[in-house]
Design a protein around this motif. Structure first.
Motif, PDB file in Angstrom:
ATOM      1  N   ALA A  31      40.632  35.876  53.586  1.00 40.48           N
ATOM      2  CA  ALA A  31      41.614  36.862  53.137  1.00 40.48           C
ATOM      3  C   ALA A  31      41.185  37.443  51.795  1.00 40.48           C
ATOM      4  O   ALA A  31      41.204  38.669  51.579  1.00 40.48           O
ATOM      5  N   ALA A  32      40.785  36.567  50.880  1.00 43.98           N
ATOM      6  CA  ALA A  32      40.291  37.025  49.570  1.00 43.98           C
ATOM      7  C   ALA A  32      39.052  37.893  49.728  1.00 43.98           C
ATOM      8  O   ALA A  32      38.908  38.929  49.060  1.00 43.98           O
ATOM      9  N   ALA A  33      38.151  37.489  50.616  1.00 40.95           N
ATOM     10  CA  ALA A  33      36.911  38.246  50.823  1.00 40.95           C
ATOM     11  C   ALA A  33      37.194  39.650  51.330  1.00 40.95           C
ATOM     12  O   ALA A  33      36.557  40.620  50.895  1.00 40.95           O
ATOM     13  N   GLY A  34      38.144  39.786  52.231  1.00 43.30           N
ATOM     14  CA  GLY A  34      38.481  41.104  52.752  1.00 43.30           C
ATOM     15  C   GLY A  34      38.992  42.024  51.666  1.00 43.30           C
ATOM     16  O   GLY A  34      38.579  43.189  51.560  1.00 43.30           O
ATOM     17  N   VAL A  35      39.889  41.508  50.839  1.00 40.31           N
ATOM     18  CA  VAL A  35      40.411  42.294  49.725  1.00 40.31           C
ATOM     19  C   VAL A  35      39.280  42.660  48.767  1.00 40.31           C
ATOM     20  O   VAL A  35      39.152  43.813  48.329  1.00 40.31           O
ATOM     21  N   GLY A  36      38.448  41.694  48.436  1.00 39.38           N
ATOM     22  CA  GLY A  36      37.339  41.945  47.527  1.00 39.38           C
ATOM     23  C   GLY A  36      36.359  42.962  48.075  1.00 39.38           C
ATOM     24  O   GLY A  36      35.856  43.825  47.329  1.00 39.38           O
ATOM     25  N   ASN A  37      36.060  42.888  49.369  1.00 35.22           N
ATOM     26  CA  ASN A  37      35.144  43.854  49.984  1.00 35.22           C
ATOM     27  C   ASN A  37      35.676  45.274  49.861  1.00 35.22           C
ATOM     28  O   ASN A  37      34.944  46.208  49.513  1.00 35.22           O
ATOM     29  N   VAL A  38      36.961  45.444  50.172  1.00 33.16           N
ATOM     30  CA  VAL A  38      37.548  46.783  50.123  1.00 33.16           C
ATOM     31  C   VAL A  38      37.531  47.331  48.698  1.00 33.16           C
ATOM     32  O   VAL A  38      37.137  48.481  48.460  1.00 33.16           O
ATOM     33  N   ILE A  39      37.947  46.511  47.733  1.00 28.07           N
ATOM     34  CA  ILE A  39      37.972  46.978  46.348  1.00 28.07           C
ATOM     35  C   ILE A  39      36.565  47.325  45.871  1.00 28.07           C
ATOM     36  O   ILE A  39      36.346  48.354  45.213  1.00 28.07           O
ATOM     37  N   THR A  40      35.588  46.494  46.206  1.00 27.62           N
ATOM     38  CA  THR A  40      34.209  46.745  45.787  1.00 27.62           C
ATOM     39  C   THR A  40      33.688  48.062  46.337  1.00 27.62           C
ATOM     40  O   THR A  40      33.034  48.838  45.628  1.00 27.62           O
ATOM     41  N   ASN A  41      33.960  48.332  47.602  1.00 26.72           N
ATOM     42  CA  ASN A  41      33.421  49.525  48.250  1.00 26.72           C
ATOM     43  C   ASN A  41      34.225  50.786  47.965  1.00 26.72           C
ATOM     44  O   ASN A  41      33.668  51.883  47.886  1.00 26.72           O
ATOM     45  N   ALA A  42      35.539  50.631  47.784  1.00 25.54           N
ATOM     46  CA  ALA A  42      36.392  51.801  47.572  1.00 25.54           C
ATOM     47  C   ALA A  42      36.572  52.124  46.094  1.00 25.54           C
ATOM     48  O   ALA A  42      36.916  53.251  45.741  1.00 25.54           O
ATOM     49  N   ALA A  43      36.361  51.139  45.228  1.00 17.78           N
ATOM     50  CA  ALA A  43      36.576  51.328  43.792  1.00 17.78           C
ATOM     51  C   ALA A  43      35.451  50.640  43.034  1.00 17.78           C
ATOM     52  O   ALA A  43      34.291  51.023  43.149  1.00 17.78           O
ATOM     53  N   CYS A  44      35.772  49.584  42.280  1.00 13.21           N
ATOM     54  CA  CYS A  44      34.750  48.863  41.528  1.00 13.21           C
ATOM     55  C   CYS A  44      35.307  47.509  41.108  1.00 13.21           C
ATOM     56  O   CYS A  44      36.516  47.317  41.049  1.00 13.21           O
ATOM     57  N   VAL A  45      34.411  46.585  40.811  1.00 12.05           N
ATOM     58  CA  VAL A  45      34.821  45.284  40.287  1.00 12.05           C
ATOM     59  C   VAL A  45      34.087  44.958  38.994  1.00 12.05           C
ATOM     60  O   VAL A  45      34.142  43.831  38.508  1.00 12.05           O
ATOM     61  N   ALA A  46      33.419  45.935  38.417  1.00  9.94           N
ATOM     62  CA  ALA A  46      32.647  45.719  37.192  1.00  9.94           C
ATOM     63  C   ALA A  46      33.446  46.144  35.972  1.00  9.94           C
ATOM     64  O   ALA A  46      33.962  47.258  35.919  1.00  9.94           O
ATOM     65  N   GLY A  47      33.517  45.267  34.982  1.00  9.23           N
ATOM     66  CA  GLY A  47      34.218  45.590  33.750  1.00  9.23           C
ATOM     67  C   GLY A  47      33.600  46.773  33.033  1.00  9.23           C
ATOM     68  O   GLY A  47      34.295  47.551  32.374  1.00  9.23           O
ATOM     69  N   ALA A  48      32.292  46.930  33.172  1.00  5.92           N
ATOM     70  CA  ALA A  48      31.602  48.038  32.518  1.00  5.92           C
ATOM     71  C   ALA A  48      31.951  49.382  33.138  1.00  5.92           C
ATOM     72  O   ALA A  48      31.738  50.432  32.534  1.00  5.92           O
ATOM     73  N   VAL A  49      32.489  49.355  34.342  1.00  2.00           N
ATOM     74  CA  VAL A  49      32.883  50.587  35.030  1.00  2.00           C
ATOM     75  C   VAL A  49      34.388  50.796  34.968  1.00  2.00           C
ATOM     76  O   VAL A  49      34.859  51.894  34.667  1.00  2.00           O
ATOM     77  N   GLY A  50      35.143  49.738  35.233  1.00  2.00           N
ATOM     78  CA  GLY A  50      36.586  49.893  35.377  1.00  2.00           C
ATOM     79  C   GLY A  50      37.442  49.059  34.461  1.00  2.00           C
ATOM     80  O   GLY A  50      38.661  48.966  34.676  1.00  2.00           O
ATOM     81  N   GLY A  51      36.860  48.424  33.447  1.00  2.00           N
ATOM     82  CA  GLY A  51      37.655  47.560  32.589  1.00  2.00           C
ATOM     83  C   GLY A  51      37.978  46.241  33.262  1.00  2.00           C
ATOM     84  O   GLY A  51      37.570  45.991  34.399  1.00  2.00           O
ATOM     85  N   CYS A  52      38.742  45.416  32.581  1.00  2.00           N
ATOM     86  CA  CYS A  52      39.037  44.090  33.139  1.00  2.00           C
ATOM     87  C   CYS A  52      40.005  44.152  34.313  1.00  2.00           C
ATOM     88  O   CYS A  52      40.082  43.225  35.098  1.00  2.00           O
ATOM     89  N   GLN A  53      40.736  45.245  34.455  1.00  2.00           N
ATOM     90  CA  GLN A  53      41.567  45.405  35.642  1.00  2.00           C
ATOM     91  C   GLN A  53      40.702  45.337  36.901  1.00  2.00           C
ATOM     92  O   GLN A  53      41.151  44.868  37.950  1.00  2.00           O
ATOM     93  N   ALA A  54      39.455  45.789  36.791  1.00  2.00           N
ATOM     94  CA  ALA A  54      38.548  45.766  37.931  1.00  2.00           C
ATOM     95  C   ALA A  54      37.961  44.378  38.174  1.00  2.00           C
ATOM     96  O   ALA A  54      37.561  44.070  39.304  1.00  2.00           O
ATOM     97  N   GLU A  55      37.910  43.553  37.144  1.00  2.00           N
ATOM     98  CA  GLU A  55      37.365  42.202  37.291  1.00  2.00           C
ATOM     99  C   GLU A  55      38.484  41.188  37.535  1.00  2.00           C
ATOM    100  O   GLU A  55      38.700  40.730  38.650  1.00  2.00           O
ATOM    101  N   VAL A  56      39.215  40.840  36.500  1.00  2.00           N
ATOM    102  CA  VAL A  56      40.289  39.859  36.660  1.00  2.00           C
ATOM    103  C   VAL A  56      41.408  40.416  37.537  1.00  2.00           C
ATOM    104  O   VAL A  56      42.019  39.683  38.313  1.00  2.00           O
ATOM    105  N   GLY A  57      41.661  41.722  37.440  1.00  2.00           N
ATOM    106  CA  GLY A  57      42.685  42.323  38.297  1.00  2.00           C
ATOM    107  C   GLY A  57      42.339  42.194  39.762  1.00  2.00           C
ATOM    108  O   GLY A  57      43.179  41.810  40.590  1.00  2.00           O
TER     109      GLY A  57
END
Length: 290
Positions: free
Chosen positions: A146-172
């Motif tokens: 379940a976590a992997a599915g959410v993470g995959n979508v966020i990674t591909n549709a947005a970002c998970v890097a703090g350098a790109v999207g701030g900590c909302q993209a990482e810890v969020g």
């Protein structure tokens, strides 16, 4: 491909179409993508779950401070204490998440979930839920996918890097993944999984990435603990029937736009926020001279 998804809505639609839970859609998609059999995919997932749990143990066992002196032994202090304000489950999630992030700061083996700086949230929540309800390995597998599915979508549709999207993209993102994992572990419905991740992510929008001295320690270690509790709050609301007025995929899109609009000083450059407070600058100077 039968289970190729690009959005949370896609996963939910496949779930409804085939009468299978959210996590199983993600598992079947992974089987298709890797062209491996299901047993092999499950085996790889279980290896990562084992690393989750070992990272919790390592973080609790090693109480040495890091070379910077900014972290170390904090999870053990919580573990040896008693909750005053949180439920035992939330207290465990807080403690375990900090343990994993301390292990990361000391270069122990971790799973970047979705990043190293946010590695404590998902393992912390999953271990706390598993411990509290005495859940079996199958429950951890449900949570993992379940976590992997959410993470995959966020990674591909947005970002998970703090350098790109701030900590909302990482810890969020990690918190949204953890909220979904918690619901799946408790055999919640697909609608509840989706609601949990949306409620979680929408309430972390705008969180900046401002690491002191450029290290993933302050505010990152304690932030992992705080957002593990945040994830459980969202999961609790979702399983009680509360829903996000903004659909999950629109929340993800909003997170991406907000992150890219943040000034560069608040996106992992250590040029803003806590990193440029008087104390933050003194710590950075001390670290440079180590």
């Amino acid at each position: 491909m039968k289970y190729n998804y690009n959005s949370i809505a896609d996963i939910a639609a496949f779930s409804e179409r085939d009468g299978i839970p959210f996590w199983q859609v993600v598992l079947r998609s992974e089987v298709e993508l890797t062209e491996a059999d299901e047993a092999a995919v499950l085996g790889e997932a279980k290896k990562r779950i084992a690393i989750f749990n070992q990272s919790v143990e390592d973080g609790l066992a090693d109480i040495r401070t890091t070379p910077s002196g900014m972290s170390g032994g904090q999870a053990k202090a919580l573990f040896d204490g008693q909750p005053r304000f949180l439920s035992p489950l939330a207290y465990k999630a807080l403690t375990y998440a900090i343990a994993v992030n301390e292990a990361n700061a000391k270069m122990f083996r971790i799973v970047a979930c979705p990043t190293a700086g946010s590695c404590g949230v998902v393992p912390g929540v999953m271990r706390a839920v598993g411990d509290t309800y005495h859940l079996d390995e199958e429950a951890y597998v449900r949570g993992f996918f379940a976590a992997a599915g959410v993470g995959n979508v966020i990674t591909n549709a947005a970002c998970v890097a703090g350098a790109v999207g701030g900590c909302q993209a990482e810890v969020g993102s990690a918190a949204a993944m953890a909220a979904a994992a918690a619901v799946a572990m408790m055999e919640g419905t697909t609608d509840e999984v989706v609601a949990a991740m949306a409620l979680c992510l929408k309430n972390v929008l705008g969180l900046v990435c401002d690491p002191v001295a450029g290290l993933v320690e302050v505010p990152c270690v304690k932030r992992n603990g705080i957002y593990a509790v945040h994830a459980l709050t969202a999961a609790e609301m979702a399983m009680a029937g509360l829903r996000s007025q903004i659909p999950a995929d629109e929340v993800i899109g909003a997170m991406d736009r907000i992150g890219r609009a943040l000034p560069s000083a608040l996106r992992e450059t250590s040029e803003g926020g806590l990193a440029v407070t008087e104390t933050g600058k003194k710590i950075a100077e001390r670290v440079r001279n180590l």
